[in-house]
Design an enzyme around this catalytic site. Sequence first.
Site, PDB file in Angstrom:
ATOM      1  N   GLN A 186       0.862  -1.240  -0.332  1.00 29.82           N
ATOM      2  CA  GLN A 186       0.020   0.179   0.091  1.00 29.82           C
ATOM      3  C   GLN A 186       0.837   1.282   0.204  1.00 29.82           C
ATOM      4  OE1 GLN A 186      -0.228  -1.854   2.442  1.00 29.82           O
ATOM      5  NE2 GLN A 186      -0.003  -1.615   4.489  1.00 29.82           N
ATOM      6  N   GLN A 254      26.429 -13.282   5.510  1.00 27.33           N
ATOM      7  CA  GLN A 254      25.304 -13.520   4.589  1.00 27.33           C
ATOM      8  C   GLN A 254      23.672 -14.987   5.052  1.00 27.33           C
ATOM      9  OE1 GLN A 254      24.813 -10.741   2.490  1.00 27.33           O
ATOM     10  NE2 GLN A 254      26.101 -10.081   4.084  1.00 27.33           N
ATOM     11  N   HIS A 257      20.517 -13.381   7.401  1.00 26.46           N
ATOM     12  CA  HIS A 257      20.484 -12.430   6.833  1.00 26.46           C
ATOM     13  C   HIS A 257      18.823 -13.078   6.841  1.00 26.46           C
ATOM     14  CE1 HIS A 257      21.910  -9.263   5.625  1.00 26.46           C
ATOM     15  NE2 HIS A 257      22.833  -8.979   5.431  1.00 26.46           N
ATOM     16  N   GLU A 322      26.054 -10.832  -5.796  1.00 25.07           N
ATOM     17  CA  GLU A 322      25.915  -9.761  -4.990  1.00 25.07           C
ATOM     18  C   GLU A 322      26.686  -9.252  -3.836  1.00 25.07           C
ATOM     19  OE1 GLU A 322      22.350  -7.985  -1.819  1.00 25.07           O
ATOM     20  OE2 GLU A 322      22.898 -10.066  -1.652  1.00 25.07           O
ATOM     21  N   HIS A 323      27.282  -9.721  -3.523  1.00 21.53           N
ATOM     22  CA  HIS A 323      28.812  -9.982  -2.682  1.00 21.53           C
ATOM     23  C   HIS A 323      30.157 -10.265  -3.142  1.00 21.53           C
ATOM     24  CE1 HIS A 323      25.891  -8.369  -0.129  1.00 21.53           C
ATOM     25  NE2 HIS A 323      26.130  -7.324   0.092  1.00 21.53           N
ATOM     26  N   ASP A 356      28.179  -2.947   4.103  1.00 23.28           N
ATOM     27  CA  ASP A 356      27.109  -2.582   4.342  1.00 23.28           C
ATOM     28  C   ASP A 356      27.185  -1.767   5.030  1.00 23.28           C
ATOM     29  OD1 ASP A 356      26.121  -5.312   3.518  1.00 23.28           O
ATOM     30  OD2 ASP A 356      26.096  -6.358   5.244  1.00 23.28           O
ATOM     31  N   HIS A 415      10.442  15.036 -41.784  1.00 25.60           N
ATOM     32  CA  HIS A 415      11.687  16.173 -41.843  1.00 25.60           C
ATOM     33  C   HIS A 415      12.509  16.755 -42.390  1.00 25.60           C
ATOM     34  CE1 HIS A 415      10.852  13.003 -38.083  1.00 25.60           C
ATOM     35  NE2 HIS A 415      11.562  13.447 -37.660  1.00 25.60           N
TER      36      HIS A 415
END
Length: 424
Positions: A186, A254, A257, A322-323, A356, A415
């Site tokens: 929302q 990691q 997480h 990602e890393h 991080d 043109h």
Amino acid sequence: MIQIIRADGSAEQECIRAMRARAASANEAIDRAVAEILKNVKENGFAAVRDYSLRFDKAAPREISPAELDVAYAACPAELIRAMEHAAANIRDYNEKLLARTMEWTSPDGGTVGRVVRGLSRVGVYVPGGTAAYPSSVLMNVVPARVAGVEEIVMVTPPTENLNSAVLAAAKIAGVDRVIAVGGAQAVAALTYGAGFIPRVDKLVGPGNAYVAAAKRMAYGKLDIDMVAGPSEVLVIADGSADPKYVAADLLSQAEHDKLASAVLLTTSDELARAVDAEIVRQTGYLSRSEIMECSLRDFSCAIVCRDLDEAAALANEIAPEHLEVVTEKPRALLPKLKNAGAVFLGAWSPEPLGDYLAGPDHVLPTSGTARFFSPLSVDSFLKTMSVIEYSRETLEPIKDQIIALAETEKLTAHANSIRVRFE
């Protein structure tokens, strides 16, 4: 424990397939629910946002005043404030060095060309808060936008117990213009269409749960987004010189997480792989999120023994993590061979949590192999450019016939006429 396999062309591919499957398909039930929320908010505005917020978060959306930010700042421990201000300063310095400039020059035809660089007018920043508080996400998303010159930054975050002093203090430090306590799909819908006192934005950045990610993906095109982030991941390339205690700790940083996180070790040393596995067992025993880590390590993690570092680099490029940590005797020597990663950490003293929280480059990074074509969030993410072209009669005349020839080849006679009438 972590599975140890050899790079033989099949076993490691199974590990890679498991990693990619984490975000391979959308959840149809989530998509249907989110599509309904977006449609309802588009048609009914703030009333729909308020209803969803009361239903899901047990609180109506509200704007948090600057005075409340001041109170939150004062309530934080001095050491935490120093850490957040240090992080903000490093993020600011890094992005100021990257900031693109407006520039013009003389073209080979003698005209003036260039580009104008502008910050976006209004940006929304989503800060997750359903399961934990993330002041670092505030700093990493807001400070680059501030450096880019964004005119108004609107932060949204769920009105839960995790909307705490640290998150609000980070908003004050980073320079957020407005903080609105609203979350979920929302909130994304409200920022997409505008709803009551919640304004429509040009771009929405920041991580969130599966509903927020689905909403951002569906809203793209009506506004810009940073990326649709998947589960977190780290890949460590290590040789026999690496300390298994450090490598294990970085993999676990990691894996904690969530259960879908991925931690992969590519090493040239059987001995190191076994030692890292033993360290993982030892360290998991005293860390707080051991159940989550054990699921991540079992389902989406492995140690792959490679023939040499060249093979490890090639496999890392295929995974596009990602890393990416390089913990070898000469880590910088491998950097030219690394093409696909969100962020690269060189050496034993550059662990992933440094990125991080404090180093300066952003921790909003491409996941699930998308580092092959996506880049980290930075000041560039909040800029747009406009081309500038300025010719005189004297510089246009020598090339007019070439423009006419190109236009007529494409059967765009108007043109061609636009050029021709200027020289009749």
